[in-house]
Design a protein around this motif. Structure first.
Motif, short mmCIF file in Angstrom:
data_model
loop_
_atom_site.label_atom_id
_atom_site.label_comp_id
_atom_site.label_asym_id
_atom_site.label_seq_id
_atom_site.Cartn_x
_atom_site.Cartn_y
_atom_site.Cartn_z
N ASP B 257 0.78 -1.15 -0.04
CA ASP B 257 0.12 -0.01 -0.03
C ASP B 257 0.84 1.27 -0.08
N LEU B 258 2.14 1.17 0.58
CA LEU B 258 2.81 2.38 0.63
C LEU B 258 3.29 2.62 -0.77
N LEU B 259 3.67 1.69 -1.39
CA LEU B 259 4.35 1.69 -2.89
C LEU B 259 3.10 2.22 -3.66
N ALA B 260 1.98 1.55 -3.33
CA ALA B 260 1.07 2.12 -4.27
C ALA B 260 0.14 3.61 -3.84
N GLY B 261 0.79 4.15 -3.01
CA GLY B 261 0.40 5.71 -2.64
C GLY B 261 -0.72 5.54 -1.81
N ASN B 262 -1.12 4.41 -1.25
CA ASN B 262 -2.35 4.25 -0.26
C ASN B 262 -2.17 4.64 0.96
N LEU B 263 -0.67 4.66 1.59
CA LEU B 263 -0.32 4.87 2.88
C LEU B 263 0.89 5.71 3.05
N ASP B 264 0.99 6.45 4.11
CA ASP B 264 2.16 7.30 3.96
C ASP B 264 3.34 7.02 4.87
N LEU B 265 2.88 5.94 5.83
CA LEU B 265 4.25 5.59 6.71
C LEU B 265 4.01 4.18 7.14
N ASP B 267 6.01 1.35 9.72
CA ASP B 267 7.00 1.27 10.68
C ASP B 267 7.53 0.05 10.92
N ASP B 268 7.40 -0.98 10.17
CA ASP B 268 7.93 -2.21 10.15
C ASP B 268 8.03 -2.83 8.78
N VAL B 269 9.11 -2.50 8.31
CA VAL B 269 9.19 -2.80 6.98
C VAL B 269 9.49 -4.26 6.98
N PRO B 270 8.70 -5.17 6.14
CA PRO B 270 8.86 -6.66 6.15
C PRO B 270 10.38 -7.15 5.80
N ALA B 271 11.00 -8.07 6.46
CA ALA B 271 12.45 -8.57 6.02
C ALA B 271 12.26 -9.08 4.66
N ALA B 272 11.28 -9.35 4.05
CA ALA B 272 11.44 -9.88 2.71
C ALA B 272 11.54 -8.86 1.71
N GLN B 273 11.02 -7.55 2.09
CA GLN B 273 11.13 -6.43 1.06
C GLN B 273 12.62 -5.76 1.30
N LEU B 274 13.16 -6.29 2.06
CA LEU B 274 14.51 -5.23 2.49
C LEU B 274 15.43 -5.42 1.29
N LYS B 275 15.48 -6.38 0.51
CA LYS B 275 16.36 -6.27 -0.84
C LYS B 275 15.74 -5.25 -1.78
N ASN B 276 14.68 -4.79 -1.91
CA ASN B 276 14.21 -3.75 -2.63
C ASN B 276 13.94 -2.34 -2.34
N VAL B 277 14.15 -2.14 -0.69
CA VAL B 277 13.76 -1.11 -0.14
C VAL B 277 14.56 -0.01 -0.53
N LYS B 279 15.75 0.59 -3.55
CA LYS B 279 15.21 0.80 -5.09
C LYS B 279 13.61 1.47 -4.78
N ASP B 280 13.10 0.90 -3.94
CA ASP B 280 11.55 1.49 -3.98
C ASP B 280 11.54 2.72 -3.15
N ARG B 284 14.18 7.44 2.08
CA ARG B 284 12.94 7.52 2.47
C ARG B 284 12.59 6.18 3.34
N TYR B 285 14.01 5.72 4.26
CA TYR B 285 13.91 4.29 4.88
C TYR B 285 14.82 4.73 6.07
N LEU B 286 14.52 4.10 7.21
CA LEU B 286 15.21 4.15 8.41
C LEU B 286 15.42 2.88 9.16
N ASN B 287 16.46 2.47 9.44
CA ASN B 287 16.59 1.12 10.26
C ASN B 287 17.64 1.34 11.12
N THR B 288 17.35 1.58 12.65
CA THR B 288 18.11 1.65 13.71
C THR B 288 18.00 0.71 14.67
N PRO B 289 19.02 0.52 15.80
CA PRO B 289 18.58 -0.38 16.76
C PRO B 289 17.56 0.28 17.73
#
Lengths: 309, 542
Positions: B257-265, B267-277, B279-280, B284-289
């Motif tokens: 939904d975020l990629l399709a523009g239906n959602l703005d934020l 806060d838990d990017v799925p591990a399966a998408q990390l390869k593409n994040v 590029k996508d 606009r991506y944050l990953n901190t301890p």
């Protein structure tokens, strides 16, 4: 006929009690303590757990819990969720309208498209149309629903932009159409196969030859003689399938973000919320029993040789 | 017409069925979005949104928007700063006098007073209210009366809380606890309006707080709409018009939904998408301890793990784990290899010390082999790492850890994974002391203090000391640190205590869990606070 229906309705009572008891026992037999699991990794003192158990009657012996549960049911009391402290009836009534909508669309789609495809290929058994439908139905049966879900999402929402990739408003019929089609695809294939076989077989039946020999118009032969006799196995399948459509939508619900019954059962199971699981299953059992009664009655409508007394 | 008669009966039965399954449908409140409202992913919180009953991120998101407590943790440094508190004073680290700033109100107009806090804390601590965070009030005098370990409660109010005047109250603790004021930024300590006690059901259906946002509508299970409170008295006013939190059951769907523009934020990017994040989303991506540490705990009630020399075996096991490789391959860098027993969110001043674990957390197969041999070998020649198989895909990393250990020790059978079906069962086995080897343990901090990473986990008989580890030197250092009134010195003492944990390898630190967020082009200024919750009020929408 009236007595038959009354008898069937009465027979539902022991079946109902038996199934709910079974589910109740199964939930109870699962290892682990649902109240303790509420607290996750955090520590909790035994008095807190005892207090919560006393509040929800979980400290009583199993038979008493079950009797209390049964006693509450006629008043629409399905128990209370431990975590959210909301009545299970309320939780179910939120998800149910969504599931009912999804099921209705999926079911109508299955019947309309599945039966039409079945008739089409049954009437032209062995011809090109038949082969085409065979290939289509085999593809639908062999492709898992989540593949189809992601494929449709990518094609119709991301590429063509006809719809949003997920359901924004679970109450909106047109938005539910895409998940419903995905959900319906497997049943649709089965319905098409069943109808086709039945039609192709009955085409060669004696009564068909008689009807043709009587000089009846072709439309009447197909709709009154052929269809009515070919629908019995299809109706049986559809009756069973309604239950599957309602509860088996966990994967589809996840892909399209539909907050329905399937997801509710899944979450309740993983949290070991016994009351919620038993509540939903109870409702499903009721639906299942009624649908089966209707299917049995439909037999008599379809085939005049079947009588209920 | 015989068929007609049959059909009538069918219709009758259908009517009965419909009546039996009749269900009311509600229309969901679809209010028109004003220009600057953003939408964000959410999960349906299990429990009601009561402050003292919410200990998970999803409910925490809402509480963070609609409540302000005495203190507030800085999203960047994790330091506790005064919010509603005018001053918190103590002379003996045990009796505290808390003064509240004048001029604060709840969004329903009620003034925030000392009583708003005292009533809320008494409610949270009381056994009969079944509040999940009740243990937060465990340091306050009288807790054992309102929340006894067993039996009925004998008091309704904490004797350690006293209202002095409209804006002042005092807190008496059962022990010295110098960093107590810094714990007060947690949601459990939020003030509550009278409406919470007088009409609880209505409050839970639509919570009222004193934060920068108001609850506009709440449809359980699908969405909560929060709007900016225009009269908010604080200086951290919301920078956007509001936030719509939408429930997603699958975070992959939220990402779509975020990629399709239906959602703005998200806060838990799925591990399966990390390869593409990359590029996508680009940057606009944050990953901190985050304030979450994964460890392997040991059963010290089992003699085999508690005899002298075993600390060498435990350190050896720690050195046999290739943390870097596992965090990269299994977790795609959504975990950061641990180098101490706290979390980077504490910051340097808060007590995090990068590399405190030192060699003991460095991967070195030779040293591992040597240490385990010196310590007398693994009990029974092998270990089984116990974990629960139903949540959080622990199986993958436990097997990777075992693989790493087996390779380091050149022994195919040194380590095996021991799954337990459900989390509930896993927990009950731990509390019944049925563990026979290392088991999965995780700690999500309650508040960003070094004390919270050590005392509840390693102090003798502490609430979350699942392995029942006990060490006099450690206990003594923690006691001294709690007595110490100078925060810097207290942190130093806690770090010394942490060194005792290291020298005994009481638990093997594995990795810090990261928080992640991805957002649309409309947003700017997205940050995560120490609890991995996005700081919604600072987000700007264009």
């Amino acid at each position: 006929m009236g007595r038959y229906v009354a008898r069937r309705l009465l027979q539902m009572i022991p079946v109902f009690i038996g199934t709910t008891l079974l589910i109740f026992l199964m939930m109870y037999a699962l290892p682990g303590d649902p109240v303790r699991a509420l607290y996750g990794e955090q520590s909790v003192d035994p008095s807190q757990i005892a207090a919560i158990k006393a509040e929800y009657g979980l400290d009583k012996p199993l038979w008493q819990q079950y009797v209390n549960y049964l006693a509450g049911l006629p008043q629409g009391d399905f128990g209370t969720q431990i975590a959210s402290r909301r009545p299970v009836a309320e939780v179910i009534s939120e998800a149910f309208p969504v599931t009912v909508r999804l099921t209705i669309i999926a079911f109508v789609f299955t019947v309309l498209v599945g039966v039409s495809l079945g008739i089409l290929s049954g009437m032209r058994a062995g011809k090109k149309t038949d082969t085409g439908v065979l290939v289509l139905t085999l593809a639908l049966i062999s492709v898992p629903s989540f593949v189809l879900g992601f494929l449709f999402q990518w094609l119709f929402a991301m590429q063509l932009g006809w719809t949003t990739p997920t359901v924004q408003d679970s109450m909106n019929f047109s938005q539910l159409f895409l998940p419903a089609v995905v959900l319906a695809s497997l049943s649709l294939a089965y319905v098409a196969r069943l109808t086709r076989t039945s039609i192709a077989e009955n085409l060669r039946a004696d009564y068909m030859r008689t009807a043709v020999a009587k000089g009846l118009p072709r439309r009447r032969i197909i709709s009154m003689h052929l269809m009515r006799n070919s629908m019995i196995p299809v109706v049986t399948f559809l009756g069973i399938d309604i239950g599957n459509l309602m509860t088996g939508a966990i994967v589809t619900e996840g892909i399209f973000n539909v907050q329905g019954i399937g997801n509710l059962v899944y979450q309740a199971l993983s949290r070991r919320e016994g009351a919620t699981v038993v509540g939903i299953v109870t409702v499903m059992v009721l639906i299942y029993l009624f649908v089966n009664l209707i299917v049995d009655l439909l037999y008599a409508v379809l085939d005049p040789r079947i009588r209920y007394a | 017409m015989r068929g007609g008669t049959h059909a009538r009966w069918v219709v009758g039965a259908v009517a009965v069925a419909l009546a039996a399954t009749a269900c009311g449908s509600e229309s969901s409140g679809g209010s028109a979005d004003a220009g600057a409202v953003l939408s964000a992913s959410w999960g349906d919180p299990q429990n009601p949104l009561e402050p003292a009953n919410t200990n998970e991120v999803q409910g925490g998101k809402v509480l963070d928007m609609i409540f302000r407590g005495l203190k507030r943790y800085d999203p960047e440094t994790g330091a506790a700063e005064n919010m509603l508190a005018e001053s918190i004073e103590t002379s003996d680290s045990q009796n505290f006098t808390i003064k509240i700033k004048d001029g604060w109100t709840f969004s329903n107009g009620e003034k925030v007073t000392a009583r708003s806090f005292v009533d809320a804390w008494n409610y949270g601590a009381s056994l009969k209210n079944n509040q999940r965070n009740a243990y937060f009030f465990g340091y306050i005098e009288g807790y054992d009366k309102v929340h006894p370990d067993s039996g009925e409660q004998t008091a309704d109010k904490l004797s350690g809380l006293k209202v002095v005047d409209e804006l002042t109250f005092t807190v008496k603790l059962t022990q010295k606890f110098s960093t107590f004021p810094d714990t007060l930024g947690y949601n459990a300590y939020a003030p509550l309006p009278r409406a919470f006690f007088e009409d609880h059901d209505a409050w839970v259906a639509k919570p009222v707080g004193n934060g920068p946002y108001l609850v506009d509508s709440y449809t359980k299970g699908s969405q909560i709409s929060l709007r900016r409170w225009e009269e908010y008295p604080g200086d951290d006013k919301a920078q956007n018009g509001g936030v719509d939190l939408k429930v997603y059951t699958d975070n992959n769907t939220a990402y779509t939904d975020l990629l399709a523009g239906n959602l703005d934020l998200v806060d838990d990017v799925p591990a399966a998408q990390l390869k593409n994040v990359k590029k996508d989303l680009g940057d606009r991506y944050l990953n901190t301890p985050a304030g979450i540490l994964q460890t392997l705990a040991f059963p010290y009630y089992d003699k085999a793990w508690n005899k002298p020399g075993m600390e060498k075996v435990r350190t050896g096991l720690s050195r046999a784990i290739d943390r870097k490789q596992i965090t990269e391959t299994i977790f795609h860098k959504t975990r950061t290899p641990a180098t101490d027993w706290t979390s980077p969110v504490l910051g340097k001043d808060g007590g995090f010390r990068d590399g405190l674990c030192g060699d003991a957390c460095e991967y070195d197969p030779e040293a591992a082999k040597k240490l385990i041999k010196e310590g007398g070998g693994l009990p029974g020649g092998r270990v089984t790492i116990t974990f629960n198989a139903d949540t959080g895909s622990h199986k993958d990393w436990v097997e990777a850890v075992c693989n790493s250990i087996n390779n380091a020790l050149d022994n195919e059978r040194a380590c095996t994974a021991g799954p337990v079906g459900t989390f509930a069962d896993f927990r009950s086995r731990i509390t019944q002391r049925k563990m026979s080897g290392p088991f999965r343990a995780g700690w999500q901090m309650d508040y960003p203090l070094i004390q919270n990473f050590l005392q509840p986990l390693y102090y003798t008989n502490a609430s979350s000391n699942d392995g029942k580890w006990s060490n006099e030197k450690f206990d003594d250092l923690v006691d001294r640190a709690n007595r110490e009134s100078d925060p810097a010195k207290a942190v130093e003492l806690f770090q010394q205590a942490e060194e005792v944990v290291r020298d005994n390898m009481a638990a093997i630190p594995l990795w810090y869990q990261n928080g992640s967020a991805g957002w649309s082009e409309r947003l700017s200024g997205v940050k995560l606070n120490p609890f991995s919750v996005p700081v919604y009020h600072e987000i700007k929408v264009s």
